[in-house]
Design a protein around this motif. Sequence first.
Motif, PDB file in Angstrom:
ATOM      1  N   ASP A 169      -5.414  -4.846   7.613  1.00 56.36           N
ATOM      2  CA  ASP A 169      -4.530  -4.266   8.581  1.00 56.36           C
ATOM      3  C   ASP A 169      -4.315  -5.428   9.582  1.00 56.36           C
ATOM      4  N   GLU A 209      -3.881   5.508   5.878  1.00 54.05           N
ATOM      5  CA  GLU A 209      -5.260   6.375   5.189  1.00 54.05           C
ATOM      6  C   GLU A 209      -4.952   7.188   4.310  1.00 54.05           C
ATOM      7  N   LYS A 210      -3.863   8.027   4.108  1.00 48.61           N
ATOM      8  CA  LYS A 210      -3.541   8.864   2.922  1.00 48.61           C
ATOM      9  C   LYS A 210      -3.261   8.182   1.935  1.00 48.61           C
ATOM     10  N   LEU A 217      -4.238   5.069   1.156  1.00 49.96           N
ATOM     11  CA  LEU A 217      -5.569   4.435   0.680  1.00 49.96           C
ATOM     12  C   LEU A 217      -6.325   5.428  -0.167  1.00 49.96           C
ATOM     13  N   GLN A 218      -6.631   6.593   0.338  1.00 47.04           N
ATOM     14  CA  GLN A 218      -7.264   7.649  -0.271  1.00 47.04           C
ATOM     15  C   GLN A 218      -6.804   7.873  -1.720  1.00 47.04           C
ATOM     16  N   THR A 226       0.829  -1.217   0.046  1.00 48.47           N
ATOM     17  CA  THR A 226       0.121   0.091   0.043  1.00 48.47           C
ATOM     18  C   THR A 226       0.745   1.059   0.104  1.00 48.47           C
ATOM     19  N   TRP A 274     -12.615   2.095  -0.945  1.00 50.59           N
ATOM     20  CA  TRP A 274     -11.659   1.083   0.048  1.00 50.59           C
ATOM     21  C   TRP A 274     -12.315   1.110   1.429  1.00 50.59           C
ATOM     22  N   GLU A 275     -11.836  -0.135   2.119  1.00 48.86           N
ATOM     23  CA  GLU A 275     -12.294  -0.354   3.331  1.00 48.86           C
ATOM     24  C   GLU A 275     -11.017  -1.305   3.911  1.00 48.86           C
ATOM     25  N   VAL A 276     -11.108  -1.271   5.297  1.00 52.29           N
ATOM     26  CA  VAL A 276     -10.070  -1.929   5.957  1.00 52.29           C
ATOM     27  C   VAL A 276     -10.668  -3.087   6.756  1.00 52.29           C
ATOM     28  N   TYR A 285      -8.075  -3.063   2.524  1.00 48.17           N
ATOM     29  CA  TYR A 285      -6.503  -3.271   3.223  1.00 48.17           C
ATOM     30  C   TYR A 285      -6.709  -4.207   4.267  1.00 48.17           C
ATOM     31  N   VAL A 338      -2.920   2.385   9.732  1.00 48.29           N
ATOM     32  CA  VAL A 338      -3.500   2.338   8.691  1.00 48.29           C
ATOM     33  C   VAL A 338      -3.109   3.407   7.983  1.00 48.29           C
TER      34      VAL A 338
END
Length: 112
Positions: A65, A73-74, A76-77, A32, A87-89, A63, A71
């Motif tokens: 985790d 997040e940046k 993933l965004q 990621t 997206w989801e975790v 994702y 995580v």
Amino acid sequence: ECRKTLLRQCYVPAFGAGKRLQGVFFLMPEWTVRWREIFRDDLGLTAEVARDFMDEMHTRLLYLDTGIMPVPEKHLQAVSAYTGLPWEVVTVESDHLLDAILSTLEELNHER
């Protein structure tokens, strides 16, 4: 096949057997944070091509985790914006991940 077996063993306990793996593009922590390098440099995918390519086979990014890092997040965004996929975790316990890896290796050794 190894990747599918490992992901199935991690994903099903986390989400339940009712959810389908089809259409899910899995993201592991190390991959990621390197997504740009992989998509742009290694695969040569522009955002437009990445969107078309991913849209043909995938419905979302998931994702996994593992708890080894926060995580991202940046990232993933950013990969979500680049591919056009939401997206989801899902949290995968590290003990469960280790069990899944060992089980997958054992399964592969029996197939030889």
